[in-house]
Design a protein around this motif. Structure first.
Motif, PDB file in Angstrom:
ATOM      1  N   UNK A 156      14.743   4.491   4.397  1.00 56.27           N
ATOM      2  CA  UNK A 156      15.422   5.705   4.839  1.00 56.27           C
ATOM      3  C   UNK A 156      14.589   6.431   5.887  1.00 56.27           C
ATOM      4  N   UNK A 157      13.278   6.389   5.705  1.00 57.45           N
ATOM      5  CA  UNK A 157      12.417   7.103   6.648  1.00 57.45           C
ATOM      6  C   UNK A 157      12.237   6.337   7.940  1.00 57.45           C
ATOM      7  N   UNK A 158      12.060   5.023   7.818  1.00 59.99           N
ATOM      8  CA  UNK A 158      11.652   4.264   8.992  1.00 59.99           C
ATOM      9  C   UNK A 158      12.785   3.465   9.614  1.00 59.99           C
ATOM     10  N   UNK A 159      13.787   3.183   8.827  1.00 59.99           N
ATOM     11  CA  UNK A 159      14.880   2.368   9.335  1.00 59.99           C
ATOM     12  C   UNK A 159      14.506   0.916   9.517  1.00 59.99           C
ATOM     13  N   UNK A 160      13.464   0.487   8.856  1.00 55.50           N
ATOM     14  CA  UNK A 160      13.063  -0.901   9.035  1.00 55.50           C
ATOM     15  C   UNK A 160      12.514  -1.449   7.733  1.00 55.50           C
ATOM     16  N   UNK A 161      12.534  -2.764   7.627  1.00 57.42           N
ATOM     17  CA  UNK A 161      11.988  -3.399   6.424  1.00 57.42           C
ATOM     18  C   UNK A 161      10.822  -4.306   6.766  1.00 57.42           C
ATOM     19  N   UNK A 162      10.579  -4.458   8.043  1.00 60.81           N
ATOM     20  CA  UNK A 162       9.535  -5.373   8.472  1.00 60.81           C
ATOM     21  C   UNK A 162       8.169  -4.692   8.389  1.00 60.81           C
ATOM     22  N   UNK A 163       7.252  -5.312   7.681  1.00 60.27           N
ATOM     23  CA  UNK A 163       5.948  -4.688   7.463  1.00 60.27           C
ATOM     24  C   UNK A 163       5.279  -4.307   8.777  1.00 60.27           C
ATOM     25  N   UNK A 164       5.219  -5.267   9.683  1.00 56.48           N
ATOM     26  CA  UNK A 164       4.501  -5.020  10.928  1.00 56.48           C
ATOM     27  C   UNK A 164       5.194  -3.922  11.720  1.00 56.48           C
ATOM     28  N   UNK A 165       6.522  -3.949  11.693  1.00 58.49           N
ATOM     29  CA  UNK A 165       7.290  -2.965  12.446  1.00 58.49           C
ATOM     30  C   UNK A 165       7.056  -1.566  11.888  1.00 58.49           C
ATOM     31  N   UNK A 166       7.132  -1.439  10.557  1.00 56.81           N
ATOM     32  CA  UNK A 166       6.890  -0.142   9.930  1.00 56.81           C
ATOM     33  C   UNK A 166       5.495   0.344  10.263  1.00 56.81           C
ATOM     34  N   UNK A 167       4.556  -0.572  10.129  1.00 50.80           N
ATOM     35  CA  UNK A 167       3.164  -0.183  10.362  1.00 50.80           C
ATOM     36  C   UNK A 167       2.968   0.309  11.782  1.00 50.80           C
ATOM     37  N   UNK A 168       3.580  -0.370  12.730  1.00 53.99           N
ATOM     38  CA  UNK A 168       3.313  -0.002  14.129  1.00 53.99           C
ATOM     39  C   UNK A 168       3.967   1.322  14.487  1.00 53.99           C
ATOM     40  N   UNK A 169       5.059   1.660  13.819  1.00 53.79           N
ATOM     41  CA  UNK A 169       5.726   2.918  14.165  1.00 53.79           C
ATOM     42  C   UNK A 169       5.407   4.016  13.159  1.00 53.79           C
ATOM     43  N   UNK A 170       4.368   3.795  12.361  1.00 50.42           N
ATOM     44  CA  UNK A 170       4.154   4.672  11.213  1.00 50.42           C
ATOM     45  C   UNK A 170       3.997   6.133  11.609  1.00 50.42           C
ATOM     46  N   UNK A 171       3.264   6.379  12.695  1.00 49.29           N
ATOM     47  CA  UNK A 171       2.957   7.769  13.043  1.00 49.29           C
ATOM     48  C   UNK A 171       4.216   8.560  13.387  1.00 49.29           C
ATOM     49  N   UNK A 172       5.301   7.849  13.786  1.00 46.78           N
ATOM     50  CA  UNK A 172       6.498   8.590  14.194  1.00 46.78           C
ATOM     51  C   UNK A 172       7.243   9.198  13.010  1.00 46.78           C
ATOM     52  N   UNK A 173       7.006   8.722  11.813  1.00 49.61           N
ATOM     53  CA  UNK A 173       7.733   9.303  10.685  1.00 49.61           C
ATOM     54  C   UNK A 173       6.822   9.681   9.520  1.00 49.61           C
ATOM     55  N   UNK A 174       5.532   9.707   9.757  1.00 51.04           N
ATOM     56  CA  UNK A 174       4.641   9.899   8.612  1.00 51.04           C
ATOM     57  C   UNK A 174       4.706  11.293   8.017  1.00 51.04           C
ATOM     58  N   UNK A 175       5.285  12.269   8.753  1.00 52.47           N
ATOM     59  CA  UNK A 175       5.356  13.617   8.214  1.00 52.47           C
ATOM     60  C   UNK A 175       6.450  13.771   7.169  1.00 52.47           C
ATOM     61  N   UNK A 176       7.344  12.801   7.091  1.00 53.43           N
ATOM     62  CA  UNK A 176       8.460  12.943   6.144  1.00 53.43           C
ATOM     63  C   UNK A 176       7.962  12.815   4.712  1.00 53.43           C
ATOM     64  N   UNK A 177       8.537  13.698   3.895  1.00 58.76           N
ATOM     65  CA  UNK A 177       8.182  13.672   2.474  1.00 58.76           C
ATOM     66  C   UNK A 177       8.516  12.324   1.845  1.00 58.76           C
ATOM     67  N   UNK A 178       9.605  11.724   2.336  1.00 59.52           N
ATOM     68  CA  UNK A 178      10.077  10.447   1.787  1.00 59.52           C
ATOM     69  C   UNK A 178       8.998   9.373   1.768  1.00 59.52           C
ATOM     70  N   UNK A 179       8.193   9.378   2.817  1.00 58.06           N
ATOM     71  CA  UNK A 179       7.222   8.308   2.979  1.00 58.06           C
ATOM     72  C   UNK A 179       6.222   8.317   1.823  1.00 58.06           C
ATOM     73  N   UNK A 180       5.835   9.534   1.466  1.00 62.27           N
ATOM     74  CA  UNK A 180       4.872   9.667   0.380  1.00 62.27           C
ATOM     75  C   UNK A 180       5.505   9.246  -0.950  1.00 62.27           C
ATOM     76  N   UNK A 181       6.756   9.719  -1.168  1.00 65.19           N
ATOM     77  CA  UNK A 181       7.461   9.336  -2.388  1.00 65.19           C
ATOM     78  C   UNK A 181       7.590   7.812  -2.465  1.00 65.19           C
ATOM     79  N   UNK A 182       7.916   7.221  -1.331  1.00 68.79           N
ATOM     80  CA  UNK A 182       8.080   5.772  -1.294  1.00 68.79           C
ATOM     81  C   UNK A 182       6.797   5.082  -1.735  1.00 68.79           C
TER      82      UNK A 182
END
Lengths: 496, 119, 505
Positions: A184-210
């Motif tokens: 929901x936060x990142x719109x992706x399931x690919x590990x490398x993809x999520x990791x590379x774009x991490x800073x763009x959504x890291x402020x979302x509360x969802x990420x921490x819950x996840x």
């Protein structure tokens, strides 16, 4: 080259249904062994390719990541795959005579089919670079595991499998929820993809819950204290060959997933201030002490070994929560080392079960004198578990100690010392009962008279046992392979 | 505040369903009921995924210029897999319950535990 | 001789006994060939060790580095490596030389005593010797520790050789104390050394000086002293009397020479090459630690006095004598180290003679207790002469090798720099122990020679069973170390030369 990676998944996937259809126990066994050996060869080949830090990338079905599923293999993936397939081959060798003695003849083909599915699931987890795909493989391996455990001889195996099913499913579902949040936060399931774009959504509360959900779910699958309650029953009651396979691989693969989540998917800086390292460190220490202590209290060998696994998982958790390179190396190398040790010990327990038809330490008294070679191999593996220099266990503990000293974590040093002392105590318990206690009349259950199973251990079992025992020594002396793989994996994890 | 609650009403309901499942799972001694709880729990997760992908006013994802706003199809596809997994788990669970019933002549966890302790 | 050959010799010294053991294990049916194989192996090993000795370059320490052989390196900087040093060579020569004597003796003993599983015995013996060689030539503390443990495990089946309840009980004490203490104390101590100094290799002047706070020197040294329980320091000495359930050749070679000497060898190595004598004296670590060997010397002597079982009495005598060596090491001055090192050699030859004699008595008369020996001196004059010579050497009287080591130990004690009270305590302790030594050991041959047999019935039974000397092989085996003991008085140079090198560093 790239195509080889997918073969690791496809071969067991194809062979499992075929195996289920073949009525002969010998052929199904041979098929399983061949599948394991081929997987081993392929994983070794891949490991050899990637050990110096390269990647092998395979896009499933030709779909471009991040839309398609991508297998991006570095040395950690390959290393875990080697462990899984290697132990599978070893367990299979052992199973040749062990399985017919414990499982109904009619269900043997199904057993081997489930075994291959389990292998497939574990290999899949270790290779995939897609978190949802990882969940699917996790469930495939878990479902196969539930079935395998329930084939145990005693009816307690059924309840053990059932409670593992409940807890395992809760764990996997937690993981799934975590994946959902992250998606929901990142719109992706690919590990490398999520990791590379991490800073763009890291402020979302969802990420921490996840993160919390995923870690919780995997911690349950990895039997990290205090979520370990399913493990002793499951490993204690499963058929011997299954205990060998699972104890050496299932929890290790979960630890691997934990590593991936914490170091690859999420940047370390993100969760380092969340008290998570401290919590994991204390849980790891608690696991070591508690697991070793409970192991010492057990009166049945397989349960003793299972509790010892809880403790050993604690060491791995300690290693990864220290967040330095040496600690990570210790954790990763212990994935391998513990797999070898535990497989050997469970094979030993399996041989004892085969011969005496019980693993109650009380009933095994003095058996070591009748079977000195089996006993010697068990003792060797026991020494490795303690961490005597020259064995694999020492290598792990040494790196762990170095990491702890580097960080100035004296509590870890104390834990390792206390854990080792307790390990001496519980290994000694086995040794004492097998060798030093005077023999009493062995209670042989349900064996027809003149059964030569009681007279001597079959060659395949002994072979499997000694392969394991010798590996305990060889990889304790020549650590080049395991260390190189672990250190390049650790560097890759920390670099990100 | 009210907006927050009402705006996420689907999630609140999902959480409620999830808790019903978990509570059933933990509180019941009957193995069949436990499995039912587990299934409800899993279903809640499936609902969660599906509502993740829903975009207000969105249509089915069709590659056409006319439809620019469409729901994300991926979660739904994923859930097909998750449903299969859930079904398999439940089926395996029921198979185990049948075997347990044969072996213990009971499906009550408390009774089974008592029998296990006696062994 | 170039370094390659030296390395080869070291490898051979470990491999030869293993190969010999394997060959012996295949010859179970041909006992004479089997015994010949053992003897040839022992001789070959001795020659190898002599070659190493002859080619040692004692003048400068670079020779060590050039002969280094790295077997494996599990963790970077932590290698299993071997090298030839003067001190290691001394230990190796003693052990392998006495192996020849023991093998000859064992042939007579094992056959005379009708022991079972003789092939297994010889095989395990050879393997234990290989462990001893590895300890002797170990290049760093890690290797030393590893083979120290392997030695424990490989001698275990020898201790429990007879397989009866008593042997198993003794074996349990043996392995529990040796293994337990080394894992609880030795291993942590080693790890501490590693973290403090970043290396475990034996270096001249020690590796701890400058790396470790002086206050911690004593506790660390105490960890080592307790960890190396093979050295028999009280209260961890119990395993040695327990190990006396083993056949006599095992007690003789392993528990009077090889195993216990591996213990004191390790202590000496650690004192000289890990701590460094200067560091020990500067940090005053030995001021209270020296009480440990001192108390052991005196207490063990008192216990020995009260033991009626001959082998147990000898065992306690060994415990006491081992502490002389530790005392010498802890004195940490030139004469002390020299005396301690020489005592490794001198005590070895004397004590093995005593054990051989005890075994001979056992084989010939089946008597285990000191009180039963009255009058036996006349029927077994040779055995008791050997016993007397061994005794006199251990006491440290002139004309026997033991005098030299005691001499240096005493002069080391006299130059001990420490509290006045400790100084006098050491001197008093040594004096008391010498008197006790004389009493508990010398009383045995005295009884045998000068006492009449107690009563007629036993006398009659002696005549009935026709007690003679032990088998010839036993006698030859006994004669060798006894002659060397005497010879060493007149020419201690062999070992002096090697022992003196320890003080160069």
């Amino acid at each position: 080259m790239e195509q080889l990676t997918i073969l690791l998944i496809v071969i067991p996937l194809m062979c499992a249904p075929i195996t289920a259809l073949i009525p002969s126990e010998k052929i199904t066994w041979a098929l399983t062994l061949i599948v394991s050996l081929i997987s081993l060869a392929i994983s070794f080949y891949i490991l050899y390719e990637v050990i110096d830090g390269k990647h092998v990338i395979y896009e499933l079905g030709g779909w471009r990541p991040p839309w398609g599923i991508e297998y991006k293999i570095d040395s950690l993936n390959a290393f875990v795959a080697v462990i899984v397939s290697g132990i599978s081959a070893l367990a299979c060798l052992f199973a040749y005579r062990s399985v017919p003695s414990e499982i109904d003849k009619k269900t043997i083909p199904l057993f081997y089919a489930a075994f291959q599915l389990c292998l497939l699931g574990l290999l899949g987890i270790s290779l995939t670079g897609d978190i949802f795909n990882l969940f699917v493989f996790l469930e495939i391996s878990s479902l196969a595991t539930y079935a395998l455990i329930s084939m145990g001889k005693h009816r307690k195996a059924l309840t053990a499998a059932f409670s593992y099913l409940i807890l395992g499913t809760i764990g996997a579902t937690f993981f799934l929820i975590g994946v959902g949040f992250l998606f929901a936060a990142s719109g992706s399931l690919n590990t490398a993809d999520i990791a590379s774009r991490f800073s763009s959504f890291e402020d979302m509360q969802l990420v921490e819950t996840a993160l919390i959900f995923m870690v919780m779910g995997i911690a349950l699958k990895a039997a990290i204290f205090p979520l370990h309650s399913w493990l002793p029953n499951a490993y204690g009651q499963a058929p011997s060959a299954v205990s060998v396979f699972l104890s050496a691989t299932a929890t290790k693969v979960s630890i691997y997933v934990l590593l991936r989540i914490l170091f690859d998917l999420y940047p370390v800086e993100y969760w380092v201030d969340m008290l998570l390292p401290q919590i994991m460190l204390s849980l790891g220490c608690a696991a070591v002490i508690y697991g070793s202590y409970r192991a010492w209290q057990q009166v049945e060998m397989k349960r003793l070994l299972a509790f010892s696994s809880v403790a050993q998982i604690g060491y791995m958790v300690i290693g990864l929560s220290m967040l330095n390179e040496l600690g990570l190396i210790a954790s990763i190398i212990h994935l391998f080392n513990h797999a070898v040790i535990k497989a050997t010990l469970f094979i030993g327990a399996g041989i004892l079960l085969y011969r005496a038809n019980t693993t109650q330490l009380k009933s095994l008294r003095g058996l070591g004198k009748d079977m000195p070679w089996t006993f010697a191999a068990i003792a060797l593996a026991g020494l490795s578990l303690i961490g005597v220099p020259g064995t694999v266990g020492f290598v792990t503990k040494w790196y762990l100690l170095e990491a702890a000293v580097e960080k100035g974590l004296w509590i870890v040093v104390a834990t390792i010392v206390v854990g080792s002392v307790l390990a001496i105590a519980y290994v000694w318990k086995i040794v004492e009962n097998l060798y030093f206690r005077s023999k009493r009349k062995i209670h042989i259950h349900d064996v027809s008279s003149g059964d030569d199973g009681v007279a001597k251990a079959p060659k395949t079992m002994t072979m499997a046992l000694w392969i394991g025992a010798i590996m305990c020594i060889i990889f304790g002396l020549n650590t080049e392979l395991s260390f190189q793989a672990a250190s390049s994996a650790a560097t890759a994890l920390l670099e990100r | 505040m009210m907006d927050f609650v009402l705006g996420h009403i689907n999630y609140w309901l999902i959480v409620a369903v999830m808790m019903v499942g978990l509570y059933t799972l933990m509180s019941r001694s009957n193995l069949i009921k436990k499995l039912a709880g587990l299934a409800i729990f899993q279903t809640a997760v499936i609902l969660f995924y599906v509502s993740l992908g829903k975009v207000t006013g969105g249509t089915v994802p069709i590659m056409d210029e006319k439809y620019t706003l469409y729901s994300n199809p991926l979660p739904q596809v994923l859930m097909l897999t998750a449903i299969v997994v859930g079904v398999a788990t439940t089926a395996l669970g029921f198979a185990l319950v049948i075997r347990i019933k044969e072996a213990y002549d009971s499906v009550e966890e408390s009774e089974i535990n008592k029998m296990d302790e006696q062994d | 001789m170039n370094q390659l050959d030296m390395t080869l010799l070291i490898i051979l010294s470990i491999i030869v006994p293993v190969v010999g053991g394997i060959i012996v294990s295949r010859l179970g049916k041909h006992i004479n060939i089997r015994e010949a194989a053992t003897l040839i192996t022992a001789l070959a090993l001795f020659v190898i060790n002599l070659l190493i000795y002859v080619n040692l370059d004692l003048s400068h320490e670079n020779a060590v580095a050039s002969s280094r052989f790295v077997f494996a390196e599990p963790i970077e900087g932590l290698a299993i490596a071997f090298s030839a040093t003067a001190f290691g060579s001394l230990f190796a020569i003693i052990a392998s030389g006495l192996w020849i004597a023991t093998s000859i003796y064992a042939i007579g003993y094992m056959r005379g005593h009708h022991e079972k599983h003789q092939t297994r015995f010889y095989v395990l013996f050879a393997i234990a010797i290989a462990g001893v060689m590895a300890v002797a030539y170990s290049d760093n503390l890690f290797t030393l520790f590893l083979f120290y443990e392997i030695l424990t495990v490989s001698t275990y089946p020898l201790v429990t050789h007879s397989g009866n309840r008593e042997a198993r009980k003794g074996g349990k004490t043996y392995i529990l104390i040796l293994m337990g203490s080394s894992i609880l104390f030795f291993l942590p101590a080693m790890i501490i050394v590693w973290f403090v100094s970043g290396t475990l290799s034996f270096q001249e002047g020690g590796i701890l000086a400058g790396n470790l706070d002086a206050i911690w020197a004593a506790p660390l040294l105490a960890l080592f002293l307790f960890g190396i329980s093979k050295a028999g320091l009280m209260p961890l000495h119990k395993w040695l009397p327990s190990a006396m359930v083993a056949p006599t050749p095992v007690s003789a070679l392993l528990h009077a020479v090889a195993v216990v000497k591996a213990g004191v060898f390790s202590v000496m190595k650690i004192v000289v090459f890990i701590f460094g004598t200067d560091f020990i004296t500067e940090s005053n670590a030995n001021h209270w630690l020296i009480w440990l060997p001192l108390i052991t010397i005196v207490v063990a002597s008192f216990i020995a006095l009260r033991k009626d079982n001959l082998k147990e009495r000898l065992a306690y005598s060994t415990v006491s004598q081992l502490s002389y060596i530790i005392l010498g090491a802890l004195l940490a001055n030139e004469a002390g180290i020299l005396g301690g090192t020489m005592h490794i050699a001198m005590h070895a030859f004397a004590k093995i003679s005593l054990f051989f004699a005890a075994g001979a008595i056992l084989v010939a008369t089946h008597k285990k207790y000191v009180s039963q020996l009255s009058g036996l001196g006349r029927t077994m004059p040779f055995t008791f002469t050997v016993f007397t010579i061994g005794t006199l050497s251990i006491i440290g009287l002139p004309f026997f090798g033991g005098m030299w080591s005691k001499w240096y130990l005493l002069s080391g004690s006299l130059s001990f720099q420490g509290p006045e009270f400790t100084y006098w305590a050491i001197l008093t302790g040594l004096a008391i122990s010498s008197i006790l030594n004389t009493y508990y050991l010398l009383s045995i041959p005295m009884t045998a020679f000068f006492n009449k047999a107690d009563n007629d019935s036993s006398n009659a039974s002696q005549h009935a069973s026709g007690i003679k000397e032990a088998p010839v092989a036993c006698l030859i085996g006994m004669a060798i170390p006894t002659c060397i003991t005497v010879y060493l008085f007149f020419d201690p140079q062999l070992f002096y030369r090697l022992a003196a090198t320890l003080n160069q560093f």
